[in-house]
Design an enzyme around this catalytic site. Structure first.
Site, short mmCIF file in Angstrom:
data_model
loop_
_atom_site.label_atom_id
_atom_site.label_comp_id
_atom_site.label_asym_id
_atom_site.label_seq_id
_atom_site.Cartn_x
_atom_site.Cartn_y
_atom_site.Cartn_z
N ASP A 154 0.83 -1.20 0.00
CA ASP A 154 0.00 0.00 0.00
C ASP A 154 0.87 1.25 0.00
O ASP A 154 2.01 1.25 0.45
CB ASP A 154 -1.00 0.01 1.15
N GLU A 200 -5.78 3.51 3.55
CA GLU A 200 -6.27 4.11 4.78
C GLU A 200 -7.71 4.60 4.67
O GLU A 200 -8.44 4.66 5.66
CB GLU A 200 -5.37 5.28 5.20
#
Length: 382
Positions: free
Chosen positions: A74, A133
């Site tokens: 990520d 997130e």
């Protein structure tokens, strides 16, 4: 030459300086692409998709492939102001890699650099994912159909750094590693009025207090004590001034559970409480849930057994079986679509994940690269 430990640390520091929020990872994307273009290109193919422009896919052709093994890293950062006094601290005010995604990307680059020079047996597919997130970047990529053709993994792996594990320790467990999370937004519609005449109003603050109190009994009185669930309301807004009864209140929170059935059960109980209060207080209560891609991270039994067998027996790997955590991760959505495993990499940070002083020990990077490189070669031999 494959990236060495010092190279990897410098890359991590470069990425740490340029944190970007979900779906805005433009500089990060360009940095990664340039780094990958500097590797030998014989076995590599880099793919970008205009539908998700900050994402980056890398395919490495295997010499005799039986499968395509996927690996996710990520990319996004958090709206946190860093307090660490570092020469490589964030240069973007109010944004910080407080969850260690800079380290996640660096480990992936280390793996790509090795297999760019040492052709793997199986195909490898690396997915640099935006918006973990928030905004469910993994789900967005799946829903857009980006995992197709040579970019469709037969199995998927990914790591998350862990501030509480010793530096370089690989942590994992079979079953659920991370909880699933669901946002819950509650709007209470009462009727405003003068503070001196409460009987002519319908106090949304009183209704909100009853709602919060009753919902908090769901965990303690509606769920098996040996099972896990969490309901947290972190935000409550109501009223405008002390002598006016509030006619409207809004409550925002999160629901977490270690399996999807638990999450759905808790959500239904919240709706049941709201319906009861609507009758009791003659009001209207709107309840909205938003789970997006934040499903429980449920590791595949067979693949995770293979992973744990390797990590627990490899001579140069420090392995620890870990307990499930109530943190959320949108890799859970991808694991609901593709079999795979998520695991921890210990970084022994003095500051917690998502904190202003999160500071991972960088020695963990090379430990992570070596452990995962060894596992991938082991998996490709099976």
């Amino acid at each position: 030459m494959s990236l060495a430990g010092e190279d990897l640390i410098n890359i991590r520091r470069d990425l740490h300086k340029i944190p970007e929020l979900a779906l805005k990872e433009n500089k990060t994307h360009e940095y990664l692409k340039k780094a990958i273009n500097d590797f030998p290109q014989e076995f590599l193919e880099v793919k970008e998709f205009p539908e998700l422009p900050t994402a980056l896919f890398v395919h490495i052709n295997g010499s005799n492939p039986k499968r395509t093994i996927g690996y996710r890293a990520d990319m996004d950062a958090l709206p946190v102001t860093e307090t660490n006094d570092l020469y490589y601290r964030s240069v973007h005010p109010g944004v910080m890699h407080a969850c260690g995604h800079d380290l996640h990307m660096t480990v992936a680059l280390g793996l790509i650099s090795y297999f760019a020079e040492n052709q793997p047996t199986d195909n490898l597919m690396f997915f640099f994912q935006p918006a973990e997130e928030s905004e469910s970047g993994g789900k967005q990529a799946y829903d857009l159909g980006l995992f197709s053709g040579k970019y469709k993994p037969d199995e998927f792996y990914g790591l998350h750094d862990n501030a509480d594990l010793g530096t370089g320790i690989i942590g994992c467990r079979n079953g659920t590693l991370f909880a699933g999370t669901t946002e819950v937004n509650v709007t209470i519609h009462g009727m405003s009025g003068h503070a001196a005449y409460p009987h002519k109003a319908n106090d949304a603050v009183v209704i909100a207090a009853n709602f919060i109190e009753q919902v908090q009994t769901i965990i303690s009185r509606s769920i098996d004590p040996v099972k896990c669930g969490v309901i947290t309301f972190g935000k409550l807004e109501a009223g405008t001034i002390r002598n006016v009864i509030a006619g409207k209140a809004r409550i925002e929170g999160t629901v977490r559970g270690l399996n999807q059935q638990m999450i759905e059960y808790i959500r239904q109980r919240i709706v049941d409480v709201a319906k009861g209060l609507e009758v009791s207080f003659n009001c209207t209560i709107d309840v909205e849930f938003n789970q997006g891609g934040y499903y429980p991270v449920e590791n595949n039994p067979e693949l995770t057994k293979n992973f744990i067998d390797y990590m627990s027996n490899a001579k140069d790997v420090k392995f620890q079986e870990t307990e499930p955590a109530m943190t959320g991760e949108d890799f859970g959505y991808l694991l609901s679509k593709f079999p795979g495993t998520m695991f921890w990499l210990g970084v022994a940070s003095p500051g917690a994940l998502h904190s202003v002083d999160f500071l991972p020990h960088e020695e963990a990077i090379i430990d992570g690269v070596n452990a995962i490189e060894g596992f991938l070669k082991y998996r490709m031999s099976m």
